[in-house]
Design a protein around this motif. Sequence first.
Motif, PDB file in Angstrom:
ATOM      1  N   SER A  37       0.821  -1.205   0.000  1.00 43.62           N
ATOM      2  CA  SER A  37       0.000   0.000   0.000  1.00 43.62           C
ATOM      3  C   SER A  37       0.858   1.259   0.000  1.00 43.62           C
ATOM      4  N   PHE A  38       2.145   1.138   0.402  1.00 43.87           N
ATOM      5  CA  PHE A  38       3.039   2.295   0.326  1.00 43.87           C
ATOM      6  C   PHE A  38       3.616   2.466  -1.079  1.00 43.87           C
ATOM      7  N   PHE A  39       4.034   1.298  -1.622  1.00 48.46           N
ATOM      8  CA  PHE A  39       4.773   1.399  -2.881  1.00 48.46           C
ATOM      9  C   PHE A  39       3.920   1.099  -4.110  1.00 48.46           C
ATOM     10  N   GLY A  40       2.748   0.560  -3.891  1.00 44.78           N
ATOM     11  CA  GLY A  40       1.882   0.235  -5.010  1.00 44.78           C
ATOM     12  C   GLY A  40       1.375   1.525  -5.657  1.00 44.78           C
ATOM     13  N   PRO A  41       0.738   1.425  -6.848  1.00 45.95           N
ATOM     14  CA  PRO A  41       0.210   2.613  -7.503  1.00 45.95           C
ATOM     15  C   PRO A  41      -0.836   3.272  -6.625  1.00 45.95           C
ATOM     16  N   ARG A  42      -0.801   4.597  -6.579  1.00 52.70           N
ATOM     17  CA  ARG A  42      -1.736   5.289  -5.706  1.00 52.70           C
ATOM     18  C   ARG A  42      -2.914   5.799  -6.527  1.00 52.70           C
ATOM     19  N   THR A  43      -3.983   5.041  -6.543  1.00 53.78           N
ATOM     20  CA  THR A  43      -5.144   5.445  -7.315  1.00 53.78           C
ATOM     21  C   THR A  43      -6.178   6.081  -6.393  1.00 53.78           C
ATOM     22  N   PRO A  44      -6.890   7.126  -6.860  1.00 51.39           N
ATOM     23  CA  PRO A  44      -7.898   7.755  -6.005  1.00 51.39           C
ATOM     24  C   PRO A  44      -9.071   6.810  -5.758  1.00 51.39           C
ATOM     25  N   GLN A  45      -9.711   7.034  -4.640  1.00 55.81           N
ATOM     26  CA  GLN A  45     -10.751   6.128  -4.199  1.00 55.81           C
ATOM     27  C   GLN A  45     -12.097   6.843  -4.220  1.00 55.81           C
ATOM     28  N   ILE A  46     -13.147   6.161  -4.719  1.00 57.13           N
ATOM     29  CA  ILE A  46     -14.473   6.772  -4.609  1.00 57.13           C
ATOM     30  C   ILE A  46     -15.445   5.731  -4.084  1.00 57.13           C
ATOM     31  N   ALA A  47     -16.624   6.179  -3.673  1.00 60.00           N
ATOM     32  CA  ALA A  47     -17.606   5.273  -3.085  1.00 60.00           C
ATOM     33  C   ALA A  47     -18.143   4.319  -4.142  1.00 60.00           C
ATOM     34  N   TYR A  48     -18.540   3.120  -3.701  1.00 60.62           N
ATOM     35  CA  TYR A  48     -19.055   2.106  -4.602  1.00 60.62           C
ATOM     36  C   TYR A  48     -20.298   2.624  -5.329  1.00 60.62           C
ATOM     37  N   SER A  49     -21.151   3.333  -4.558  1.00 66.43           N
ATOM     38  CA  SER A  49     -22.388   3.840  -5.163  1.00 66.43           C
ATOM     39  C   SER A  49     -22.068   4.817  -6.306  1.00 66.43           C
ATOM     40  N   ASP A  50     -21.018   5.650  -6.108  1.00 65.04           N
ATOM     41  CA  ASP A  50     -20.623   6.577  -7.174  1.00 65.04           C
ATOM     42  C   ASP A  50     -20.179   5.813  -8.421  1.00 65.04           C
ATOM     43  N   PHE A  51     -19.455   4.686  -8.157  1.00 70.98           N
ATOM     44  CA  PHE A  51     -18.984   3.872  -9.272  1.00 70.98           C
ATOM     45  C   PHE A  51     -20.165   3.381 -10.097  1.00 70.98           C
ATOM     46  N   VAL A  52     -21.198   2.852  -9.371  1.00 70.05           N
ATOM     47  CA  VAL A  52     -22.371   2.337 -10.086  1.00 70.05           C
ATOM     48  C   VAL A  52     -23.033   3.463 -10.892  1.00 70.05           C
ATOM     49  N   ALA A  53     -23.099   4.654 -10.258  1.00 71.91           N
ATOM     50  CA  ALA A  53     -23.711   5.794 -10.955  1.00 71.91           C
ATOM     51  C   ALA A  53     -22.938   6.123 -12.234  1.00 71.91           C
ATOM     52  N   GLN A  54     -21.590   6.088 -12.131  1.00 68.07           N
ATOM     53  CA  GLN A  54     -20.756   6.369 -13.299  1.00 68.07           C
ATOM     54  C   GLN A  54     -21.007   5.347 -14.411  1.00 68.07           C
ATOM     55  N   VAL A  55     -21.143   4.058 -14.005  1.00 69.31           N
ATOM     56  CA  VAL A  55     -21.389   3.009 -14.996  1.00 69.31           C
ATOM     57  C   VAL A  55     -22.694   3.279 -15.717  1.00 69.31           C
ATOM     58  N   GLN A  56     -23.732   3.571 -14.869  1.00 70.52           N
ATOM     59  CA  GLN A  56     -25.046   3.769 -15.471  1.00 70.52           C
ATOM     60  C   GLN A  56     -25.071   5.020 -16.370  1.00 70.52           C
ATOM     61  N   ALA A  57     -24.183   5.983 -16.039  1.00 73.04           N
ATOM     62  CA  ALA A  57     -24.101   7.181 -16.882  1.00 73.04           C
ATOM     63  C   ALA A  57     -23.285   6.910 -18.163  1.00 73.04           C
ATOM     64  N   GLY A  58     -22.744   5.657 -18.258  1.00 71.04           N
ATOM     65  CA  GLY A  58     -22.018   5.289 -19.461  1.00 71.04           C
ATOM     66  C   GLY A  58     -20.627   5.861 -19.553  1.00 71.04           C
ATOM     67  N   LYS A  59     -20.037   6.264 -18.401  1.00 68.71           N
ATOM     68  CA  LYS A  59     -18.729   6.894 -18.446  1.00 68.71           C
ATOM     69  C   LYS A  59     -17.584   5.898 -18.271  1.00 68.71           C
ATOM     70  N   VAL A  60     -17.877   4.635 -17.897  1.00 70.97           N
ATOM     71  CA  VAL A  60     -16.813   3.695 -17.546  1.00 70.97           C
ATOM     72  C   VAL A  60     -16.509   2.776 -18.723  1.00 70.97           C
ATOM     73  N   SER A  61     -15.215   2.607 -19.032  1.00 68.57           N
ATOM     74  CA  SER A  61     -14.882   1.727 -20.141  1.00 68.57           C
ATOM     75  C   SER A  61     -14.464   0.337 -19.669  1.00 68.57           C
ATOM     76  N   GLN A  62     -13.672   0.260 -18.570  1.00 71.08           N
ATOM     77  CA  GLN A  62     -13.130  -1.024 -18.105  1.00 71.08           C
ATOM     78  C   GLN A  62     -13.287  -1.145 -16.594  1.00 71.08           C
ATOM     79  N   ALA A  63     -13.458  -2.364 -16.112  1.00 73.52           N
ATOM     80  CA  ALA A  63     -13.462  -2.576 -14.655  1.00 73.52           C
ATOM     81  C   ALA A  63     -12.728  -3.874 -14.324  1.00 73.52           C
ATOM     82  N   LEU A  64     -11.833  -3.781 -13.316  1.00 72.49           N
ATOM     83  CA  LEU A  64     -11.143  -4.984 -12.827  1.00 72.49           C
ATOM     84  C   LEU A  64     -11.737  -5.317 -11.465  1.00 72.49           C
TER      85      LEU A  64
END
Length: 646
Positions: A37-64
């Motif tokens: 967690s110190f040396f790994g890539p530091r990606t910003p974090q958002i709430a799961y609900s926001d993620f779902v909203a983004q998907v439904q808005a069609g803004k997401v291309s890929q998900a791992l």
Amino acid sequence: MPVETNNKMKAPRSRQFGGGLLILFTLLLLLNFVVPSFFGPRTPQIAYSDFVAQVQAGKVSQALITPDRIEFTLKPDPTTDSSQTQQAPRVYRTTPVPVDLDLPKILRDNNVEFGAPPPSNSGWIGTLLSWVAPPLIFFGIWAFLINRQGAGQASLTVGKSKARIYSEGSTGVKFSDVAGVDEAKAELQEIVDFLKNANKYTSLGAKIPKGVLLVGSPGTGKTLLAKAIAGEAGVPFFSISGSEFIELFVGVGASRVRDLFDQAKKQAPCIVFIDELDALGKSRAQGGMYGGNDEREQTLNQLLTEMDGFEANTGVILLAATNRPEVLDPALRRPGRFDRQVVVDRPDKIGREAILKVHARNVKLADDVDLGAIAVRTPGFVGADLANLVNEAALLAARNGRQAVVMADFAEAIERVIAGLEKKSRVLNDTEKKIVAYHEVGHAIIASLMPGAGKVEKISIVPRGVGALGYTLQLPEEDRFLMAEDEIRGRIATLLGGRSAEELVFSKVSTGASDDIQKATDLAERSVTLYGMSDHLGPIAFEKQQMQFLDGYQSPRRAVSPKVTEEIDREVKEIVDNAHYVALAILNQNRDLLEETAQDLLNREVLEGDTLRDRLQQATAPAETENWLLTGKLPENIPLMQETLA
Ligand code: ADP
Ligand code: ZN
């Protein structure tokens, strides 16, 4: 007990081991979980609900989708200009994901590419570690804590006996170092002979005893005697305290016992000494009705098994010491176990002088020191007290810059030791000694006139054991299992004899007779309620005799009417009162004998043998005694007690 060197060197190693384990695994854990967690890539974090909203808005291309979170990439945003796009990150992580079975459908509906990430780079080692590390860390902490508590070896060398081993003859103690306990020494001399010349006995087919129990107050020299036996015979000496067997874990004691015997058998002939046997061998019945102490019982059972298990002639002799023989489990005393009992008594005047001599051997004494006179002034002192006294006197002399220890040093030391002892053991002042002397002679005179109780062997005013300030030793001539009515009366009168003598001589009573009175009353009550000896009440048992194998358990009264209860009380009182009257009458008639014998006892502390027998033979019983013994009745119109005594 003096300090001895012993081979407890293993303790530090196990402690280091536990600690090292802890540190190692804490480090591994850190590496495994914290470092990425110190040396790994530091990606910003958002709430799961926001993620779902983004998907439904069609803004997401890929998900791992990983087991605990989702990493996703946004589509390039066509509405913003290119300079801003470069700054805004496009890869995000969600907060930990709730179980959401609809997710695949939502993703598919919105044309999001999704899948699981490639296996993490820590590989199978990391996975294995994350499974194995937690229990190991737990174990490490546990071992560490246990070690710190000092129960140390238990955790890693569980079950090894802690017996300290003294190599051959190295106890360095000889019988000449033990004084004042000649009877005990004489009995134990035999053991030395068994060890030295085993052939002499075994060739005749005799079995050498396995266990000897040394009984006596603390500090009377039990440990010293055991060491002296080993020293005289030149055999190894194993010593362990009964309390050392018992540890935190059930079953440890038993395996320690096993280990102790294994070691001892390898070194035979040898002496195994168990101090404080009562800590381990307490009667199993005393644990109460609802379960006892499992660990102690197991340990005790193992000890019994081991004692039965080795042949009588292997040359291992078990010595054990206790100052509370009455609490020991009866099974320990059976033949083949601790069937020999040697009493190591408090020393009398001559014994004390001998002990003083032993300890003064290496001390420079001035000419005015009279060890006999010191012995006179130290009734009740045991060997350990006397050793302490000599040392204390030597310290005082050194502090005063003297070349040798003078009598005045001893006088001061006695005061010091007594002041320090008062709470520990009893040292009587002169008035108390006088009361105790008359009290004991009172018991003895009555006892000598009563049927069935055996001869009075010894009277002593050397305080002994728990609570006894003096004692009258009465030995039965044979084993007795029944007590006739007259013997019970005689016994009650004997018990009250001590108090009666005090009443007669000092016109007042002391607290010293409470135990006698308790016993006398108990006996009177039992003769009425249990043995059916009352003419009025007849052979009805008013007590339920339930637990005859548990001592000290008060049996409950059968349900009786208040009238009968009253009757019982009256009968009991009459029995005790009559016995008391007879005791007073006897002592009154033998007043001169009482005085002379008590004075003699005061001077000598112990009266026994012919001297005592000759005196007690002079005792005579008043006329009413015989009839009272037979019927329990006194003549109708006996003169008032006070008048008799006047
Ligand atoms: P116990 O085991 O009965 O509690 P110890 O044998 O440990 O008593 O006695 C402690 C010390 O007191 C001994 O080391 C010894 O110095 C001294 N001591 C006790 N009894 C005697 C004795 N009878 N003769 C000489 N010294 C004694
Ligand atoms: Zn008494």
